[in-house]
Write a protein that holds these residues in place. Structure first.
Motif, PDB file in Angstrom:
ATOM      1  N   THR A  19      30.362  96.590 -69.006  1.00 35.69           N
ATOM      2  CA  THR A  19      29.370  95.954 -69.869  1.00 35.69           C
ATOM      3  C   THR A  19      28.725  94.760 -69.156  1.00 35.69           C
ATOM      4  OG1 THR A  19      30.357  96.793 -71.866  1.00 35.69           O
ATOM      5  CG2 THR A  19      29.238  94.686 -72.078  1.00 35.69           C
ATOM      6  N   PRO A  43      39.968  85.061 -73.010  1.00 32.34           N
ATOM      7  CA  PRO A  43      38.936  86.042 -73.357  1.00 32.34           C
ATOM      8  C   PRO A  43      37.708  86.046 -72.432  1.00 32.34           C
ATOM      9  CG  PRO A  43      38.683  84.114 -74.734  1.00 32.34           C
ATOM     10  CD  PRO A  43      39.852  83.845 -73.838  1.00 32.34           C
ATOM     11  N   TYR A  81      40.922  83.261 -68.982  1.00 29.69           N
ATOM     12  CA  TYR A  81      40.781  84.724 -68.957  1.00 29.69           C
ATOM     13  C   TYR A  81      42.093  85.411 -69.255  1.00 29.69           C
ATOM     14  CZ  TYR A  81      37.752  88.601 -68.212  1.00 29.69           C
ATOM     15  OH  TYR A  81      36.955  89.685 -68.446  1.00 29.69           O
ATOM     16  N   ASN A  89      29.744 100.116 -63.985  1.00 31.43           N
ATOM     17  CA  ASN A  89      30.138  98.740 -63.623  1.00 31.43           C
ATOM     18  C   ASN A  89      30.414  97.907 -64.863  1.00 31.43           C
ATOM     19  OD1 ASN A  89      29.447  99.522 -61.037  1.00 31.43           O
ATOM     20  ND2 ASN A  89      28.420  97.595 -60.558  1.00 31.43           N
ATOM     21  N   TYR A 124      36.312  89.208 -79.662  1.00 26.34           N
ATOM     22  CA  TYR A 124      37.446  89.740 -78.902  1.00 26.34           C
ATOM     23  C   TYR A 124      38.623  90.033 -79.833  1.00 26.34           C
ATOM     24  CZ  TYR A 124      39.864  90.095 -74.378  1.00 26.34           C
ATOM     25  OH  TYR A 124      40.508  90.539 -73.269  1.00 26.34           O
ATOM     26  N   HIS A 136      30.488  85.828 -73.603  1.00 29.82           N
ATOM     27  CA  HIS A 136      31.308  86.183 -72.433  1.00 29.82           C
ATOM     28  C   HIS A 136      30.661  85.576 -71.181  1.00 29.82           C
ATOM     29  CE1 HIS A 136      32.764  89.113 -69.271  1.00 29.82           C
ATOM     30  NE2 HIS A 136      33.888  88.841 -69.896  1.00 29.82           N
ATOM     31  N   SER A 190      31.660  98.736 -74.076  1.00 27.41           N
ATOM     32  CA  SER A 190      32.629  99.094 -73.030  1.00 27.41           C
ATOM     33  C   SER A 190      33.429 100.282 -73.557  1.00 27.41           C
ATOM     34  CB  SER A 190      33.598  97.936 -72.755  1.00 27.41           C
ATOM     35  OG  SER A 190      32.954  96.826 -72.212  1.00 27.41           O
ATOM     36  N   HIS A 226      35.610 101.759 -72.024  1.00 24.82           N
ATOM     37  CA  HIS A 226      36.979 101.683 -71.495  1.00 24.82           C
ATOM     38  C   HIS A 226      37.894 100.797 -72.329  1.00 24.82           C
ATOM     39  CE1 HIS A 226      36.471  97.619 -69.565  1.00 24.82           C
ATOM     40  NE2 HIS A 226      35.203  97.966 -69.551  1.00 24.82           N
ATOM     41  N   LYS A 227      37.325  99.906 -73.143  1.00 23.13           N
ATOM     42  CA  LYS A 227      38.217  98.960 -73.821  1.00 23.13           C
ATOM     43  C   LYS A 227      38.980  99.615 -74.966  1.00 23.13           C
ATOM     44  CE  LYS A 227      35.759  94.708 -72.661  1.00 23.13           C
ATOM     45  NZ  LYS A 227      36.610  94.285 -71.552  1.00 23.13           N
ATOM     46  N   ASP A 230      26.372  92.262 -77.596  1.00 21.88           N
ATOM     47  CA  ASP A 230      27.482  92.539 -76.682  1.00 21.88           C
ATOM     48  C   ASP A 230      28.591  93.157 -77.537  1.00 21.88           C
ATOM     49  OD1 ASP A 230      29.765  92.498 -75.196  1.00 21.88           O
ATOM     50  OD2 ASP A 230      29.641  90.387 -74.611  1.00 21.88           O
ATOM     51  N   ILE A 234      24.912  93.685 -69.549  1.00 21.08           N
ATOM     52  CA  ILE A 234      24.423  92.381 -70.026  1.00 21.08           C
ATOM     53  C   ILE A 234      23.432  91.787 -69.020  1.00 21.08           C
ATOM     54  CG2 ILE A 234      25.160  89.999 -70.469  1.00 21.08           C
ATOM     55  CD1 ILE A 234      27.565  91.227 -71.966  1.00 21.08           C
ATOM     56  N   SER A 244      31.094 102.108 -69.276  1.00 22.79           N
ATOM     57  CA  SER A 244      30.328 101.466 -70.356  1.00 22.79           C
ATOM     58  C   SER A 244      29.044 102.238 -70.628  1.00 22.79           C
ATOM     59  CB  SER A 244      29.968 100.025 -69.975  1.00 22.79           C
ATOM     60  OG  SER A 244      31.062  99.179 -70.188  1.00 22.79           O
ATOM     61  N   ALA A 302      31.063  94.968 -76.485  1.00 26.54           N
ATOM     62  CA  ALA A 302      32.065  95.427 -75.507  1.00 26.54           C
ATOM     63  C   ALA A 302      33.312  95.961 -76.210  1.00 26.54           C
ATOM     64  CB  ALA A 302      32.437  94.280 -74.571  1.00 26.54           C
ATOM     65  N   HIS A 303      33.705  95.302 -77.312  1.00 26.05           N
ATOM     66  CA  HIS A 303      34.953  95.677 -77.990  1.00 26.05           C
ATOM     67  C   HIS A 303      34.731  96.634 -79.161  1.00 26.05           C
ATOM     68  CE1 HIS A 303      37.446  92.822 -75.729  1.00 26.05           C
ATOM     69  NE2 HIS A 303      36.313  92.157 -75.652  1.00 26.05           N
ATOM     70  N   THR A 349      27.897  88.317 -79.691  1.00 27.23           N
ATOM     71  CA  THR A 349      29.092  89.118 -79.412  1.00 27.23           C
ATOM     72  C   THR A 349      29.597  89.673 -80.733  1.00 27.23           C
ATOM     73  OG1 THR A 349      29.641  87.546 -77.678  1.00 27.23           O
ATOM     74  CG2 THR A 349      31.379  89.059 -78.337  1.00 27.23           C
ATOM     75  N   SER A 356      29.706  86.838 -68.552  1.00 28.37           N
ATOM     76  CA  SER A 356      28.597  87.622 -67.994  1.00 28.37           C
ATOM     77  C   SER A 356      27.258  87.231 -68.632  1.00 28.37           C
ATOM     78  CB  SER A 356      28.855  89.122 -68.173  1.00 28.37           C
ATOM     79  OG  SER A 356      29.109  89.420 -69.528  1.00 28.37           O
TER      80      SER A 356
END
Ligand code: PLP
Length: 422
Positions: A81, A378, A376, A79, A146, A106, A198, A200-201, A170, A85, A210, A172-173, A142, A108
């Protein structure tokens, strides 16, 4: 509108879509996702495993992922990042008196804070020096931003740890960090307590793939409790297979073609008078032009040349570069050809005939925000529920909407006050 036809048209038109955005497999041109097969979409049957209490083949993948940073325990998630979080904040809430959100968080992060009802404060990274840190603090940071910019994560983590505080990163990137020399280091190289990536990113994995990494085993156990609460009880085996594949990609990656293709790409852009700002993360570049706004540049790139960016802001057009590798299927020569045909100097971007009507926003000035407003991408909230819309907020919202930046929450606020007046 039909989703299949919409995507099929984008990919198979005369000028097919070229991805400079996430997911990192770039329409299955990077990595090894071709091996995925709809028959592999399984569930927790005998012979497979339960992601929420893994003890078989899924535990083996987790163990393999844990080797990415010795000393950490890894858990795959399907599901995104976002799920990590939420689980990270809940898992540390009993140990934490105060969560400190450093810089841009972010949405989240704010959802986790609101749902858990914890006490929190926000601080700019530049103000951390001299900040009164206590052992009951947990920083949420973060890293990378981003845009591919980095802060001194090592310093932040040592500051926190000197005072007995904890850090949730975080990342994610940054799932591709440390993939090869020339790429930045992960926060785990400096001892972050929980790091969420993440896959997938930036790596070639399916969207929503993730991984959460935890340093302390007792915190990991607590994290698992909340993952069980927040994550689907039917984890996708396709997403998990894609994590396994992306991790193998990560472990065996050779960056030679990445750096040589990146250099040629930047040179090609510069020949077209595009200003390329190179980021600390070599897989991110920001484009701008001396004569046109970032939004105009983005429009020409996407509408006329079908090269699609990750994000556009006043600062420029953000591209996430593919992790080029030997044997990839990315349309690189085609990309260079389209860049060579840009001729922006002589070809003024066409006047925008589709400027969106920005109505109802001005009336929000001085009103209480009913639903958080989030540009969105970022995904960093601009005004939170309960705050008052200021003149500056209205100006920024109008500016963004005028430039086609999606503004989550704005429609709800406008409707709310319209209905209240009627
Ligand atoms: C900085 C940051 N954190 C967290 C997330 C959420 O990640 P995911 O989409 O994997 O849930 C995003 C998504 O864009 C993000 O940009």
């Amino acid at each position: 509108m039909n989703l299949y036809k919409t995507i099929e048209t984008m990919l198979n038109s005369d000028k097919p879509h070229i991805s400079m955005h996430v997911p990192g497999h770039k329409n299955n041109a990077i990595g090894y996702l071709s091996m995925l097969d709809a028959r592999f979409d399984m569930t927790e049957i005998d012979g497979l495993d339960d992601l929420h209490e893994p003890e078989g083949v899924l535990e083996d993948i987790n163990m393999n992922l844990s080797l990415k940073y010795p000393g950490y325990t890894a858990q795959m998630m399907v599901n995104g990042t976002t799920n990590g979080i939420l689980s990270a904040v809940f898992s540390l809430k009993e140990l934490t008196d105060r969560f400190i959100v450093v810089g841009d968080g972010h949405k989240s992060v704010y959802h986790a804070i609101r749902l858990s009802g914890v006490h929190y404060t926000e601080i700019a990274y530049a103000d951390l020096n001299g900040f009164d840190t206590a052992s009951g603090d947990t920083f949420i940071v973060t890293y990378p931003a981003y845009t591919g910019d980095l802060m001194d994560i090592e310093q932040l983590i040592s500051l926190a740890h000197e005072h007995g505080a904890r850090v949730i990163t975080d990342e994610a990137h940054g799932a591709h960090f440390d993939i090869a020399p020339g790429f930045p280091a992960s926060s785990m190289a400096y001892g972050s307590d929980i790091t969420i990536q993440s896959y997938h990113k930036m790596l070639p994995a399916l969207t929503m793939a993730s991984v959460i990494f935890t340093k302390s085993i007792s915190v990991h156990r607590e994290v698992m409790k909340y993952i069980n609460w927040f994550e689907t009880s039917s984890p996708s085996y396709l997403v998990m297979l894609s994590i396994e594949s992306a991790h193998e990609f990560y472990k065996t990656y050779h960056p030679e073609s990445f750096f040589s293709k990146r250099t040629r790409l930047i040179e090609a852009l510069r020949r077209e008078s595009i200003i390329v700002s190179e980021k600390a993360d070599p897989a991110k570049i920001m484009l701008s032009h001396p004569e046109f706004s970032a939004y105009e540049l983005a429009k020409v790139l996407t509408k006329e040349h079908h090269i699609h960016h990750e994000m556009v802001t006043d600062a420029g057009v953000l591209w996430c570069l593919p992790l080029f590798h030997r044997g990839d299927r990315y349309p690189y020569e085609n990309l260079l050809k389209r860049i060579g045909e840009l001729r922006l100097g002589s070809n003024q971007p066409a006047d925008d005939d589709s400027i969106p009507p920005v109505t109802g926003v001005e009336q929000l000035r001085g009103r209480v925000c009913r639903r958080t407003i989030v540009p969105y991408p970022p995904g960093v909230p601009m005004i939170h529920e309960g705050e008052t819309f200021s003149r500056e907020h209205i100006k920024r919202i109008t500016h963004n909407m005028y430039n086609h930046v999606r503004m989550e929450g704005i429609g709800h606020n406008i409707e709310y006050y319209k209905n209240e007046e009627n």
